[in-house]
Design a protein around this motif. Structure first.
Motif, PDB file in Angstrom:
ATOM      1  N   THR A  26      -4.800  -7.452  -4.542  1.00  8.62           N
ATOM      2  CA  THR A  26      -4.867  -7.914  -3.157  1.00  8.62           C
ATOM      3  C   THR A  26      -5.174  -9.403  -3.120  1.00  8.62           C
ATOM      4  N   ARG A  74       0.918   4.274  -2.777  1.00  9.91           N
ATOM      5  CA  ARG A  74       0.665   5.694  -2.443  1.00  9.91           C
ATOM      6  C   ARG A  74       1.790   6.586  -2.965  1.00  9.91           C
ATOM      7  N   VAL A  81       0.830  -1.217   0.000  1.00  7.28           N
ATOM      8  CA  VAL A  81       0.000   0.000   0.000  1.00  7.28           C
ATOM      9  C   VAL A  81       0.858   1.258   0.000  1.00  7.28           C
ATOM     10  N   GLU A 133      -3.275   2.922  -5.669  1.00 11.16           N
ATOM     11  CA  GLU A 133      -3.761   2.339  -4.424  1.00 11.16           C
ATOM     12  C   GLU A 133      -5.110   1.649  -4.620  1.00 11.16           C
TER      13      GLU A 133
END
Length: 159
Positions: free
Chosen positions: A76, A58, A54, A71
Motif C-alpha cells: 500500500t 481477494r 484489493v 489481501e
C-alpha cells in the motif's frame, strides 16, 4: 497489516504469488482465467512491477487458498499521497517554473476537472474501487494546486 509499496515489497509479494501459483499447478494463463485478470497483469505482479488492487488480492486468496494472505500483505501507499517511484517527480513538479506536456488524446492530470479525472481513473484495468478512485481523484486535484503557485508568481495568464 499491509506492507509499504516499494520495489522490494512488490518483488517479495510477486515471488509469493508465483510460489503459490506453481504449488497449485497453475500457469499464469490458467490463473488469469480463474481470477478474471489479464495474464500480463499477473506476470507484472509476479515480477514486482505492479501491485494488485484489493479486489485482485481477494480473488487470488480465494483461488490459491491464501487465507487472506494476499489481501493482508497487499503493498500500500501507507498514507502517502503518491507511490515511492513518483515522489521525485512530484518534488520537481513543485519546483518547476515551466511544465510542458504533449497529450493529444487526454487532458493532462494537472488540468483535469474532478468529473473528468473521475472518469479517466475509472477506465483502467483492473478497475479501481470507488473508494480508491476517490482517493486518486483527490490526490490529482490537490496536485493541480501547483497551478495557483504559477498564478501567484505571474507565470500563468489570469483566468
Amino acid at each position: 497489516m499491509a506492507i509499504e509499496d516499494n520495489p522490494i515489497s512488490r518483488v517479495r509479494y510477486g515471488e509469493e504469488l508465483k510460489r503459490r501459483r506453481e504449488f497449485a499447478g497453475l500457469t499464469q494463463e490458467e490463473l488469469s482465467q480463474r481470477v478474471v485478470m489479464a495474464r500480463t497483469h499477473i506476470a507484472h505482479i509476479e515480477a514486482g512491477r505492479r501491485r494488485p488492487d484489493v479486489e485482485d488480492a481477494r480473488r487470488l486468496d480465494r483461488e490459491l487458498g491464501g487465507d487472506g494472505f494476499f489481501e493482508r500483505f497487499l503493498p500500500t501507499l501507507d498514507g502517502r499521497k503518491v507511490a515511492e517511484h513518483f515522489a521525485e517527480a512530484l518534488e520537481f513538479e513543485g519546483k518547476a517554473t515551466v511544465i510542458k506536456e504533449y497529450a493529444p488524446s487526454l487532458v493532462p492530470g494537472l488540468l483535469q476537472t474532478k468529473r473528468y479525472a473521475y472518469e479517466v481513473l475509472g477506465t483502467g484495468y483492473p478497475r479501481q474501487s470507488d473508494e480508491d478512485r476517490d482517493k486518486l481523484v483527490t490526490t490529482r486535484l490537490d496536485r493541480a494546486g501547483i497551478l495557483s503557485n504559477f498564478h501567484a508568481r505571474g507565470l500563468l495568464p489570469p483566468g
